[in-house]
Design a protein around this motif. Structure first.
Motif, PDB file in Angstrom:
ATOM      1  N   LEU B 101       0.838  -1.196   0.000  1.00 20.02           N
ATOM      2  CA  LEU B 101       0.000   0.000   0.000  1.00 20.02           C
ATOM      3  C   LEU B 101       0.869   1.240   0.000  1.00 20.02           C
ATOM      4  CD1 LEU B 101      -2.400  -1.042   2.886  1.00 20.02           C
ATOM      5  CD2 LEU B 101      -3.026  -0.933   0.505  1.00 20.02           C
ATOM      6  N   ILE B 102       0.381   2.283  -0.687  1.00 20.08           N
ATOM      7  CA  ILE B 102       1.077   3.565  -0.644  1.00 20.08           C
ATOM      8  C   ILE B 102       0.439   4.402   0.472  1.00 20.08           C
ATOM      9  CG2 ILE B 102       1.688   5.643  -1.944  1.00 20.08           C
ATOM     10  CD1 ILE B 102       2.865   3.125  -3.164  1.00 20.08           C
ATOM     11  N   THR B 103       1.264   4.844   1.409  1.00 24.32           N
ATOM     12  CA  THR B 103       0.726   5.649   2.504  1.00 24.32           C
ATOM     13  C   THR B 103       1.149   7.112   2.314  1.00 24.32           C
ATOM     14  OG1 THR B 103       2.656   5.159   3.845  1.00 24.32           O
ATOM     15  CG2 THR B 103       0.750   3.746   4.142  1.00 24.32           C
ATOM     16  N   PRO B 104       0.475   8.104   2.877  1.00 23.15           N
ATOM     17  CA  PRO B 104      -0.751   7.964   3.659  1.00 23.15           C
ATOM     18  C   PRO B 104      -1.951   7.630   2.773  1.00 23.15           C
ATOM     19  CG  PRO B 104      -0.236  10.271   3.345  1.00 23.15           C
ATOM     20  CD  PRO B 104       0.910   9.512   2.776  1.00 23.15           C
ATOM     21  N   ILE B 105      -2.872   6.868   3.342  1.00 22.79           N
ATOM     22  CA  ILE B 105      -4.098   6.497   2.648  1.00 22.79           C
ATOM     23  C   ILE B 105      -4.947   7.754   2.412  1.00 22.79           C
ATOM     24  CG2 ILE B 105      -6.261   5.204   2.961  1.00 22.79           C
ATOM     25  CD1 ILE B 105      -3.878   3.390   2.535  1.00 22.79           C
ATOM     26  N   GLN B 106      -5.494   7.856   1.185  1.00 26.83           N
ATOM     27  CA  GLN B 106      -6.320   9.027   0.872  1.00 26.83           C
ATOM     28  C   GLN B 106      -7.813   8.738   0.995  1.00 26.83           C
ATOM     29  OE1 GLN B 106      -4.900  11.836   0.482  1.00 26.83           O
ATOM     30  NE2 GLN B 106      -2.798  11.078   0.281  1.00 26.83           N
ATOM     31  N   SER B 107      -8.189   7.478   0.752  1.00 24.38           N
ATOM     32  CA  SER B 107      -9.616   7.135   0.883  1.00 24.38           C
ATOM     33  C   SER B 107      -9.727   5.706   1.393  1.00 24.38           C
ATOM     34  CB  SER B 107     -10.330   7.274  -0.456  1.00 24.38           C
ATOM     35  OG  SER B 107      -9.837   6.318  -1.370  1.00 24.38           O
ATOM     36  N   ILE B 108     -10.678   5.495   2.290  1.00 27.34           N
ATOM     37  CA  ILE B 108     -10.731   4.207   2.980  1.00 27.34           C
ATOM     38  C   ILE B 108     -12.182   3.769   3.174  1.00 27.34           C
ATOM     39  CG2 ILE B 108     -10.814   5.147   5.332  1.00 27.34           C
ATOM     40  CD1 ILE B 108      -8.775   2.973   6.149  1.00 27.34           C
ATOM     41  N   ILE B 109     -12.409   2.459   3.139  1.00 27.46           N
ATOM     42  CA  ILE B 109     -13.689   1.903   3.582  1.00 27.46           C
ATOM     43  C   ILE B 109     -13.380   1.007   4.765  1.00 27.46           C
ATOM     44  CG2 ILE B 109     -15.521   0.247   3.023  1.00 27.46           C
ATOM     45  CD1 ILE B 109     -15.561   1.312   0.197  1.00 27.46           C
ATOM     46  N   VAL B 110     -14.033   1.227   5.890  1.00 26.09           N
ATOM     47  CA  VAL B 110     -13.864   0.322   7.033  1.00 26.09           C
ATOM     48  C   VAL B 110     -15.179  -0.423   7.226  1.00 26.09           C
ATOM     49  CG1 VAL B 110     -12.123   1.750   8.143  1.00 26.09           C
ATOM     50  CG2 VAL B 110     -14.524   2.043   8.757  1.00 26.09           C
ATOM     51  N   THR B 111     -15.117  -1.553   7.915  1.00 29.81           N
ATOM     52  CA  THR B 111     -16.304  -2.398   7.978  1.00 29.81           C
ATOM     53  C   THR B 111     -16.834  -2.590   9.397  1.00 29.81           C
ATOM     54  OG1 THR B 111     -14.783  -4.236   8.009  1.00 29.81           O
ATOM     55  CG2 THR B 111     -15.822  -3.741   5.912  1.00 29.81           C
ATOM     56  N   SER B 112     -16.118  -2.051  10.367  1.00 32.94           N
ATOM     57  CA  SER B 112     -16.592  -2.198  11.736  1.00 32.94           C
ATOM     58  C   SER B 112     -16.621  -0.826  12.373  1.00 32.94           C
ATOM     59  CB  SER B 112     -15.650  -3.120  12.504  1.00 32.94           C
ATOM     60  OG  SER B 112     -15.813  -2.934  13.888  1.00 32.94           O
ATOM     61  N   THR B 113     -17.662  -0.555  13.172  1.00 33.19           N
ATOM     62  CA  THR B 113     -17.743   0.770  13.806  1.00 33.19           C
ATOM     63  C   THR B 113     -16.561   0.988  14.746  1.00 33.19           C
ATOM     64  OG1 THR B 113     -19.167  -0.181  15.490  1.00 33.19           O
ATOM     65  CG2 THR B 113     -20.241   1.018  13.719  1.00 33.19           C
ATOM     66  N   THR B 114     -15.930  -0.100  15.211  1.00 35.66           N
ATOM     67  CA  THR B 114     -14.800   0.064  16.132  1.00 35.66           C
ATOM     68  C   THR B 114     -13.612   0.724  15.440  1.00 35.66           C
ATOM     69  OG1 THR B 114     -14.002  -2.141  15.576  1.00 35.66           O
ATOM     70  CG2 THR B 114     -15.405  -1.958  17.496  1.00 35.66           C
ATOM     71  N   HIS B 115     -13.615   0.744  14.094  1.00 40.89           N
ATOM     72  CA  HIS B 115     -12.501   1.385  13.381  1.00 40.89           C
ATOM     73  C   HIS B 115     -12.669   2.902  13.329  1.00 40.89           C
ATOM     74  CE1 HIS B 115     -12.453  -2.627  10.913  1.00 40.89           C
ATOM     75  NE2 HIS B 115     -11.985  -2.795  12.123  1.00 40.89           N
ATOM     76  N   ILE B 116     -13.898   3.358  13.526  1.00 38.88           N
ATOM     77  CA  ILE B 116     -14.177   4.781  13.298  1.00 38.88           C
ATOM     78  C   ILE B 116     -13.549   5.718  14.335  1.00 38.88           C
ATOM     79  CG2 ILE B 116     -16.086   6.457  13.185  1.00 38.88           C
ATOM     80  CD1 ILE B 116     -17.557   4.238  11.563  1.00 38.88           C
ATOM     81  N   PRO B 117     -13.629   5.387  15.644  1.00 42.58           N
ATOM     82  CA  PRO B 117     -12.969   6.272  16.610  1.00 42.58           C
ATOM     83  C   PRO B 117     -11.476   6.480  16.328  1.00 42.58           C
ATOM     84  CG  PRO B 117     -14.403   4.734  17.741  1.00 42.58           C
ATOM     85  CD  PRO B 117     -14.366   4.308  16.309  1.00 42.58           C
ATOM     86  N   SER B 118     -10.785   5.432  15.866  1.00 41.02           N
ATOM     87  CA  SER B 118      -9.355   5.578  15.559  1.00 41.02           C
ATOM     88  C   SER B 118      -9.149   6.619  14.464  1.00 41.02           C
ATOM     89  CB  SER B 118      -8.757   4.256  15.094  1.00 41.02           C
ATOM     90  OG  SER B 118      -8.815   3.309  16.129  1.00 41.02           O
ATOM     91  N   LEU B 119      -9.969   6.553  13.404  1.00 38.70           N
ATOM     92  CA  LEU B 119      -9.839   7.510  12.303  1.00 38.70           C
ATOM     93  C   LEU B 119     -10.092   8.920  12.811  1.00 38.70           C
ATOM     94  CD1 LEU B 119     -11.757   5.657   9.418  1.00 38.70           C
ATOM     95  CD2 LEU B 119      -9.297   5.735   9.808  1.00 38.70           C
ATOM     96  N   GLU B 120     -11.101   9.064  13.665  1.00 38.76           N
ATOM     97  CA  GLU B 120     -11.454  10.401  14.150  1.00 38.76           C
ATOM     98  C   GLU B 120     -10.369  10.964  15.065  1.00 38.76           C
ATOM     99  OE1 GLU B 120     -15.374  10.404  15.797  1.00 38.76           O
ATOM    100  OE2 GLU B 120     -16.316  10.000  13.857  1.00 38.76           O
TER     101      GLU B 120
END
Lengths: 341, 392
Positions: B101-120
């Motif tokens: 993967l090339i970082t930083p990621i520009q667009s992402i799909i996550v599948t669990s709500t537990t991933h969302i607080p980390s992004l925020e």
């Protein structure tokens, strides 16, 4: 019906099939304009890279799978109805789908319920393998019984009994499983035509071709079988060999389709009746290709509806096929006042 | 007889053939990095499911437990210079690497709500472009982005809609690993959309779950931020745990509820059980092995838990009256009679998503404060971010 009428019927069916195929390709969650679709199939460039992939690598294998599943299950249903001379028979009367369910249940639920770890066959093909092994094992049992039992009706009952045993085992496994495992299992049991890789499509096609070839071999015998076991024997039909060919053909068709697309219900039972209402004949030389086309059409239409065009939802294919098909069968039977069989 | 076994055998052979095809992988060409592995200060301490190793020009993210019982290590190479094609190619050809993967990621799909607080928390919530089952999301920030149509619905009930995901073509899809085959994920991989596994839900240590913020830190070149956020959570958690440790009198705690006639209680090695233990509670089934839930008959639960002082997390229940109307037996418990049942099911997002499911794994420190304030109100001011008393 005269020969020319049959010809018109087949031309009509083929046109509807082509139309359904195109409709199935053009509708889905993502809206792709019609002119882009033509562009895609005439080798042109689509305006979006993602559309190209959706069209050629997602929808096309899905549509081909739908055609094969519909045609294969319909033929398997016809073979079983003729073999057992029973209008209620379908492709799964011999316990193929219950065997597959058992294999998949052991694969998905076994880990929690009885401590069997499915890790050894995990990965891409695990489910398919589990499903095949399950239906193959049940079939072996039914086949070995078939060689001992002379009576075809007894075979039907044995198939149903084996089905009861496997579903009982599945219930026990389900009872002790985790919610997410149950969800996976239930989702598998809904059936799904999408997300097959091209390699999967090739293998399915291979099994389908062999299965159909075997059923073509038994065309003549099928017509004789309708007259009854005893009568067929007096006409010089090699009864046990014919029965074996028909069973192997059905199991290849229904088994491979179940392995790749899950247990798709209803199509196999209903399509032969639908076709008999449209083309009233008992001649399998005409019935066989007709149910193939009919099954493919029904499956394509069901899948188109199940995709719920332009929405993020998709519906389970099993539910749609029965919702769409059952009323049609009921209506036809009421109109004609009898089963043509 | 011989002919009889033909059909099933053909099917079997075909499948075995498939498996063998799958195992013939390309020749090994390991990456020729002579650079010593540089241990950044974000070495993973509590989490057992992943490792991060930083090299000079790239980072290797190893997911060692994508799902319970997983024996495969999923390795992802994170490259922070898209122009370094030579390195990118050698990583792609390496047998050890599942995905580059090339970082930083520009667009992402996550599948669990537990991933969302980390992004925020990492300040990259704007990269989230799709999620299956938007209604589950509770966080106000992400809800606002959903209202502005910046986060698209890509499925239902945590199953991804293949067409919609391909249409969005994100840089990466973060999936929670599930045992065995997932046809949709295979299709996405073929469509050149990288899918990577996140096993935060497998972790059993309360801080282990929270540490997965470093997984997202690595994807966004924000290792340091992730590390300092985690350190803060860790400090809070440990200091609350210390407070609770000093308490001699530990009240007994019961948990779970019935579904049909089976009572599901968290196992002794589960995350929930450990937090109750850390909060100075005496969890009734803390000695049981295993991490999921145990299924118990109501008789057994009644026998052991009738006189438990507290009842924490009675599944989806939010009121005493509902408990009683579903099953009279609930009324037999002391914790019911003394009104000492606390639930997380009342704290919901605007669309009905349960906040606890989304935020608790990321913020075990807040869960612990809640529980200490319930079990030992004299030690902690009242905190009810997740746990609140049941309604009448």
């Amino acid at each position: 019906m005269s020969k020319s009428t049959y010809t018109y019927c087949f031309i009509g069916l083929t046109l509807v099939l082509l139309l359904s195929f195109f409709l199935n390709l053009s509708l889905g969650s993502v809206h792709i304009p019609i002119n882009e679709i033509f562009e895609g199939f005439t080798g042109g460039e689509l305006s979006k890279k993602s559309w190209e992939y959706i069209l050629l690598d997602y929808r096309l294998p899905k549509a081909i799978t739908a055609v094969i599943a519909g045609a294969g299950l319909a033929v398997a249903g016809l073979l079983m109805q003729t073999l057992f001379r029973n209008p209620l028979a379908g492709p799964f009367v011999l316990g193929i789908s219950s065997g597959a369910s058992l294999g998949v249940a052991l694969y998905i639920l076994g880990g929690t319920a009885i401590g069997i770890s499915s890790i050894y066959i995990s990965g891409k093909w695990g489910l398919i393998l589990a499903s095949s092994v399950g239906s193959a094992s049940v079939l072996l049992i039914v086949l070995s019984v078939a060689s001992r039992v002379r009576d075809t009706m007894a075979l039907l009952i044995i198939g149903l009994m084996v089905g009861s045993i496997t579903s009982a085992v599945v219930s026990v496994l389900s009872y002790f499983s985790k919610a997410e495992e149950l969800q996976r299992f239930i989702f598998w049991s809904f059936g799904s035509l999408g997300d097959l890789s091209w390699r999967g499509v090739y293998i399915l096609t291979g099994c389908f071709v062999i299965g159909i070839f075997l059923s073509i071999l038994s065309l003549k015998s099928l017509n004789t079988l309708l007259l009854g076991d005893m009568y067929a024997k007096t006409l010089g039909l090699k009864f046990s060999r014919t029965r074996l060919t028909i069973i192997i053909s059905t199991s290849l068709l229904a088994g491979s389709i179940t392995a790749f697309a899950g247990p798709i219900a209803f199509i196999g039972l209903a399509v032969p009746h639908l076709i008999r209402q449209v083309i009233p004949t008992a001649n399998h030389v005409i019935l066989l290709p007709a149910v193939m086309i009919g099954g493919a059409i029904l499956m394509l239409l069901c899948d188109t509806l199940a995709q719920v065009p332009y929405s993020q939802y998709t519906l389970p294919i099993n539910a749609i096929s029965a919702l769409l098909g059952a009323p049609v069968v009921i209506w036809l039977l009421v109109r004609k006042k009898k089963v043509l069989f | 007889m011989k002919k009889m076994v033909l059909a099933p055998v053909i099917l079997l052979l075909i499948n075995l053939q498939l498996l063998s095809c799958k195992q013939q992988s390309e020749p090994i060409k390991e990456t020729s990095s002579t650079v010593e592995s540089v241990q950044l200060e974000n070495a993973v301490t509590y989490a057992e499911g992943f490792n991060i190793t930083s090299y000079k020009d790239y980072t290797i993210l190893d997911i060692t437990k994508a799902f319970p019982g997983s024996d495969k290590v999923y390795s992802y190479a994170l490259l922070n210079d898209s122009n370094n094609t030579q390195l990118a190619d050698s990583l792609k050809n390496s047998n050890r690497i599942d995905q580059t993967l090339i970082t930083p990621i520009q667009s992402i799909i996550v599948t669990s709500t537990t991933h969302i607080p980390s992004l925020e928390t990492l300040g990259v919530a704007q990269t989230l472009v799709g999620f299956p089952g938007l209604d589950y999301i509770s966080s106000p920030l992400s809800r606002k982005r959903i209202d502005q149509n910046l986060i698209k619905e890509v499925g239902y009930n945590e199953s991804l809609n293949t067409e919609l995901v391909i249409e969005l073509s994100p840089d990466v899809v973060v999936s929670f690993g599930v045992e065995g085959e997932n046809k949709t994920l295979n299709t996405l991989q073929n469509a050149k959309i990288p899918v990577i596994y996140n096993g935060d839900w497998v972790e059993t240590h309360p801080l282990g779950k929270a540490e997965w913020i470093k997984f997202f830190g690595a994807l966004y070149n924000k290792a340091h931020e992730a590390d300092s956020i985690f350190k803060r959570i860790e400090r809070n958690y440990l200091s609350t745990k210390e407070k609770a440790k000093k308490i001699v009198d530990k009240p007994t705690v019961l948990s779970g509820a019935m579904y049909k006639d089976v009572w599901y209680v968290p196992n002794g090695e589960s995350w929930q059980a450990k937090i109750i233990d850390d909060a100075g509670g005496n969890y009734l089934w803390s000695q049981t092995a295993g991490t999921g839930s145990i299924t118990m008959s109501v008789e057994a639960v009644l026998d052991e838990g009738q006189d438990a002082a507290f009842w924490i997390a009675p599944a989806q229940y939010t009121s005493y009256s509902k408990l009683l109307s579903d099953n009279k037996v609930y009324g037999e418990f002391d914790s019911f009679k003394n009104k000492r049942i606390y639930t997380f099911a009342k704290q919901k997002g605007i669309k009905g998503g349960v906040l606890y499911y989304e935020l608790a794994p990321n913020r075990p420190d807040l869960v612990l404060e809640d529980l200490v304030s319930i079990l030992h109100p004299e030690q902690m001011p009242k905190s009810s971010i997740f746990f609140t008393p049941l309604d009448e």
